[in-house]
Design a protein around this motif. Sequence first.
Motif, PDB file in Angstrom:
ATOM      1  N   LYS A 132     -68.772 -28.083 -92.378  1.00  8.74           N
ATOM      2  CA  LYS A 132     -68.610 -29.526 -92.539  1.00  8.74           C
ATOM      3  C   LYS A 132     -69.896 -30.152 -93.088  1.00  8.74           C
ATOM      4  CE  LYS A 132     -67.788 -33.749 -89.839  1.00  8.74           C
ATOM      5  NZ  LYS A 132     -67.589 -34.284 -88.460  1.00  8.74           N
ATOM      6  N   MET A 133     -71.040 -29.766 -92.531  1.00  8.27           N
ATOM      7  CA  MET A 133     -72.311 -30.324 -92.983  1.00  8.27           C
ATOM      8  C   MET A 133     -72.611 -29.921 -94.420  1.00  8.27           C
ATOM      9  SD  MET A 133     -74.839 -29.924 -89.649  1.00  8.27           S
ATOM     10  CE  MET A 133     -76.116 -30.965 -90.385  1.00  8.27           C
ATOM     11  N   ILE A 134     -72.418 -28.642 -94.716  1.00  4.35           N
ATOM     12  CA  ILE A 134     -72.728 -28.146 -96.063  1.00  4.35           C
ATOM     13  C   ILE A 134     -71.834 -28.815 -97.102  1.00  4.35           C
ATOM     14  CG2 ILE A 134     -72.728 -26.086 -97.537  1.00  4.35           C
ATOM     15  CD1 ILE A 134     -73.366 -24.468 -94.920  1.00  4.35           C
ATOM     16  N   THR A 135     -70.572 -29.005 -96.756  1.00  6.42           N
ATOM     17  CA  THR A 135     -69.636 -29.672 -97.679  1.00  6.42           C
ATOM     18  C   THR A 135     -70.134 -31.073 -98.035  1.00  6.42           C
ATOM     19  OG1 THR A 135     -67.757 -28.418 -96.797  1.00  6.42           O
ATOM     20  CG2 THR A 135     -67.257 -30.457 -97.983  1.00  6.42           C
ATOM     21  N   LYS A 136     -70.589 -31.811 -97.028  1.00  7.91           N
ATOM     22  CA  LYS A 136     -71.089 -33.166 -97.280  1.00  7.91           C
ATOM     23  C   LYS A 136     -72.364 -33.123 -98.118  1.00  7.91           C
ATOM     24  CE  LYS A 136     -72.458 -37.490 -95.039  1.00  7.91           C
ATOM     25  NZ  LYS A 136     -72.670 -38.214 -93.760  1.00  7.91           N
ATOM     26  N   LEU A 138     -73.180 -30.907-100.297  1.00  5.84           N
ATOM     27  CA  LEU A 138     -72.757 -30.596-101.671  1.00  5.84           C
ATOM     28  C   LEU A 138     -72.177 -31.841-102.348  1.00  5.84           C
ATOM     29  CD1 LEU A 138     -71.068 -27.102-101.201  1.00  5.84           C
ATOM     30  CD2 LEU A 138     -72.928 -27.584-102.815  1.00  5.84           C
ATOM     31  N   ASP A 139     -71.297 -32.533-101.634  1.00  5.72           N
ATOM     32  CA  ASP A 139     -70.626 -33.710-102.205  1.00  5.72           C
ATOM     33  C   ASP A 139     -71.622 -34.799-102.587  1.00  5.72           C
ATOM     34  OD1 ASP A 139     -68.212 -32.456-101.871  1.00  5.72           O
ATOM     35  OD2 ASP A 139     -67.665 -33.559-100.036  1.00  5.72           O
ATOM     36  N   GLU A 140     -72.705 -34.906-101.815  1.00  5.52           N
ATOM     37  CA  GLU A 140     -73.658 -35.985-102.053  1.00  5.52           C
ATOM     38  C   GLU A 140     -74.850 -35.554-102.908  1.00  5.52           C
ATOM     39  OE1 GLU A 140     -74.624 -38.046 -98.437  1.00  5.52           O
ATOM     40  OE2 GLU A 140     -72.504 -38.518 -98.013  1.00  5.52           O
ATOM     41  N   GLY A 141     -74.792 -34.322-103.434  1.00  9.91           N
ATOM     42  CA  GLY A 141     -75.791 -33.879-104.397  1.00  9.91           C
ATOM     43  C   GLY A 141     -77.077 -33.330-103.821  1.00  9.91           C
ATOM     44  N   TYR A 258     -78.017 -35.347 -94.356  1.00  8.97           N
ATOM     45  CA  TYR A 258     -76.655 -35.408 -93.809  1.00  8.97           C
ATOM     46  C   TYR A 258     -76.400 -36.722 -93.071  1.00  8.97           C
ATOM     47  CZ  TYR A 258     -72.487 -34.148 -91.135  1.00  8.97           C
ATOM     48  OH  TYR A 258     -71.223 -34.134 -90.580  1.00  8.97           O
ATOM     49  N   PHE A 259     -77.353 -37.124 -92.210  1.00  9.31           N
ATOM     50  CA  PHE A 259     -77.149 -38.328 -91.406  1.00  9.31           C
ATOM     51  C   PHE A 259     -77.494 -39.612 -92.172  1.00  9.31           C
ATOM     52  CE2 PHE A 259     -77.965 -35.275 -87.771  1.00  9.31           C
ATOM     53  CZ  PHE A 259     -76.648 -35.264 -87.336  1.00  9.31           C
ATOM     54  N   GLY A 260     -78.375 -39.505 -93.155  1.00  6.39           N
ATOM     55  CA  GLY A 260     -78.724 -40.672 -93.954  1.00  6.39           C
ATOM     56  C   GLY A 260     -79.800 -41.543 -93.344  1.00  6.39           C
ATOM     57  N   HIS A 261     -80.544 -41.030 -92.368  1.00  3.82           N
ATOM     58  CA  HIS A 261     -81.628 -41.793 -91.742  1.00  3.82           C
ATOM     59  C   HIS A 261     -82.589 -40.827 -91.068  1.00  3.82           C
ATOM     60  CE1 HIS A 261     -79.659 -40.912 -87.926  1.00  3.82           C
ATOM     61  NE2 HIS A 261     -78.542 -41.458 -88.378  1.00  3.82           N
ATOM     62  N   LYS A 262     -83.726 -41.361 -90.578  1.00  2.00           N
ATOM     63  CA  LYS A 262     -84.675 -40.527 -89.850  1.00  2.00           C
ATOM     64  C   LYS A 262     -83.968 -39.907 -88.651  1.00  2.00           C
ATOM     65  CE  LYS A 262     -89.265 -40.427 -87.771  1.00  2.00           C
ATOM     66  NZ  LYS A 262     -90.461 -41.203 -87.352  1.00  2.00           N
ATOM     67  N   TRP A 263     -84.229 -38.632 -88.438  1.00  2.00           N
ATOM     68  CA  TRP A 263     -83.446 -37.869 -87.453  1.00  2.00           C
ATOM     69  C   TRP A 263     -84.185 -37.697 -86.130  1.00  2.00           C
ATOM     70  CZ3 TRP A 263     -84.037 -32.047 -87.149  1.00  2.00           C
ATOM     71  CH2 TRP A 263     -83.143 -31.488 -86.231  1.00  2.00           C
ATOM     72  N   CYS A 264     -85.411 -37.217 -86.176  1.00  2.00           N
ATOM     73  CA  CYS A 264     -86.158 -36.911 -84.945  1.00  2.00           C
ATOM     74  C   CYS A 264     -87.523 -37.586 -85.001  1.00  2.00           C
ATOM     75  CB  CYS A 264     -86.326 -35.403 -84.802  1.00  2.00           C
ATOM     76  SG  CYS A 264     -87.264 -34.907 -83.337  1.00  2.00           S
ATOM     77  N   ASN A 265     -87.885 -38.264 -83.918  1.00  2.00           N
ATOM     78  CA  ASN A 265     -89.144 -39.022 -83.899  1.00  2.00           C
ATOM     79  C   ASN A 265     -90.370 -38.198 -83.532  1.00  2.00           C
ATOM     80  OD1 ASN A 265     -88.319 -41.523 -84.806  1.00  2.00           O
ATOM     81  ND2 ASN A 265     -87.823 -42.294 -82.756  1.00  2.00           N
TER      82      ASN A 265
END
Length: 464
Positions: A132-136, A138-141, A258-265
């Motif tokens: 699922k993550m890899i597909t997204k 790929l789709d978003e370049g 994948y998430f579109g924002h900062k992930w871990c602080n």
Amino acid sequence: MRVYNTLTKKIEDFIPFEEGKVRMYTCGPTVYDYAHIGNLRTYIFEDILEKSLKYIGYEVYRVMNITDVGHLTSDGDTGEDKMAKGALRAGKTVKETAEYYTEAFFKDCEKLNIKKPAVVSPASEHIDTYIKMITKLLDEGFAYESNGNIYFDISKAKDYYRLSGKNPEDLLVGARDSVEEDLSKKNPADFALWFTTSKFQNQEMKWDSPWGVGYPGWHIECSGISGKYLGEYLDIHCGGVDNIFPHHTNEIAQSEAYFGHKWCNYWMHGEYLNDATGKMSKSKGEFLTVSLLEEKGYDPLAYRYYCLGSHYRNPLTFTWEGLDGAANAYKKLKTRIKNLDRTPDLNENKTDAYQVRFKEAIKNDLNTSTMMTLVYDVLKDEELSDFSKLYLMDSFDKVLGLNLIEEEAEVDEELEKEILAKIEERNQAKKDKDYAKADEIRNSLLEKGIKLIDSREGTTYELI
């Protein structure tokens, strides 16, 4: 609490996303062999961190993966799969190998008082999540397909090298021996999200995917497992310093894409345990395990004590002389605590003050050497009652994990009758001047873990 953040290269105030709650992810072992004590130093540090956060009042939810597929002998995309190599050496299937060494790892953790995380999840159980993550991506370049494999394009990542602080020019093919050119990649540092039979024909663990039969890359696994159990926002991610690049660097790139924002602080890393030849490593062949320490007569917790004397961010050089010193100091500490009077008499004001100081050591980037100094300060404090000292030892040990307070072993009624009968029999033998029989009774009880103690008031016993 203030912690050193590898991401910013400075000590910062720790502020979780949600007040009072900490979402924590720690990289688990690749279970192709036994863990060596260098690996386990990192898990001791992470255990201390989790227990410290709880001690100062946070609710901690910790997740850890078990890598049973995808980790190659190079931390990039080259060489054999570590699991396949381990299975071949052991003469087992990859699944059997993973199960065997996973069990061995947690036995070692138990001996070292390393708490098992709330969630422990094998990488092979989450193939759908990775797809699922890899597909997204790929789709978003952010990713591309080449020769059947899927790669992440690091040129699309924001500030790719900020965690490691590396210079991209130093990582070019030919600049160092550890970089191998893969002509399937757009950029030499691009990393694999999914391998297919185009690269590893003999891989034992494979799954169907939109890109062909294959298996996930090592890096996508931690992002997938963390996202599944901890959500889009992560407070703390831990691991050894050897994970900073490329593994954690790649986790940041793919997760934030994948998430579109900062992930871990906050990124916290434990330093190496070195031996005389440098970093302790399985690749050297023979390596030190918890079982080997036990075979040589060491209590595994003496090694934990050894690690607590050094800050987690400082390299620690292992020597047998150093471990001997730690083992002797630990044994003396336990004896000293065991001999404290247990009569209830609590000096609340002083115990509260010591607990405040212990929390200050925790908040000072997990200063374990100061924590250990406080243990001895308490024991030397003549204004503290023995009961207060025991109270503080029990309190501190919730973080230190050294079994400082031994639980009194319970003796069942039948065993106590047997012991008392043997004591009476021995007393009679001594009256009869049959000292050989008296010694025989004492020694036979000692072999069973029952120590007789003679005094003017008579003979008592304790379990040892």
